[in-house]
Design an enzyme around this catalytic site. Sequence first.
Site, PDB file in Angstrom:
ATOM      1  N   CYS A  50       0.825  -1.214   0.000  1.00 48.72           N
ATOM      2  CA  CYS A  50       0.000   0.000   0.000  1.00 48.72           C
ATOM      3  C   CYS A  50       0.860   1.264   0.000  1.00 48.72           C
ATOM      4  O   CYS A  50       0.336   2.371  -0.127  1.00 48.72           O
ATOM      5  CB  CYS A  50      -0.892   0.002   1.233  1.00 48.72           C
ATOM      6  SG  CYS A  50       0.076  -0.059   2.758  1.00 48.72           S
ATOM      7  N   CYS A 119      -2.542  -4.804   6.708  1.00 51.29           N
ATOM      8  CA  CYS A 119      -1.784  -4.011   7.693  1.00 51.29           C
ATOM      9  C   CYS A 119      -1.138  -4.964   8.713  1.00 51.29           C
ATOM     10  O   CYS A 119      -0.008  -4.729   9.149  1.00 51.29           O
ATOM     11  CB  CYS A 119      -2.694  -3.033   8.428  1.00 51.29           C
ATOM     12  SG  CYS A 119      -3.692  -2.006   7.340  1.00 51.29           S
TER      13      CYS A 119
HETATM   14 FE1  FES Z   1      -1.179   0.446   4.488  1.00 53.61          FE
HETATM   15 FE2  FES Z   1      -2.702  -0.008   6.590  1.00 53.61          FE
HETATM   16  S1  FES Z   1      -3.291   0.716   4.635  1.00 53.61           S
HETATM   17  S2  FES Z   1      -0.616  -0.417   6.356  1.00 53.61           S
END
Ligand code: FES
Length: 152
Positions: A50, A119
């Site tokens: 992400c 995450c």
């Molecule tokens: Fe990237 Fe939570 S969205 S670590």
Amino acid sequence: MSSSWEEFEELIKQEMRKIYSEAAIEHSMNPKNLGELEDADGFARVIGPCGDTMEIWLKVKNGTIAQATFLTDGCGTSIASGSMTTELAKGKSIAEARKISQENVLNALGGLPEESEHCALLASNTLKEAIKDYLAMKKEPWKKAYHKHIGH
Ligand code: FES
């Protein structure tokens, strides 16, 4: 702190409870083990798919993780994941801590919404890398001085 602030906080929590478990809310709002560790025995910085970064520092005594801390520039659930992962790692032997998986972190957090499950993976991967770093430094202690030099 005024009571209206507390009411406001309670209102936010009520909204959050619709999506997140109590443990996930607690660990994102009051994270444990936050910050850098001076003179760490192991360190890793991992960038998740992400684009968020997680850092974990370890202090190891007699083969056991005496202290584990983290920092992240990610979302609330990455904070909760870093907090829970470092909590799970503390007090464990290196061999045990190495096995801490995304699933372990998710279970301990009482689950996360599907879109946030990665995450927990970022946090468990960062822990694994920090342990690898510790093991590498144990083999080649000169690396520790080098780490210090580059600010880890
Ligand atoms: Fe990237 Fe939570 S969205 S670590």
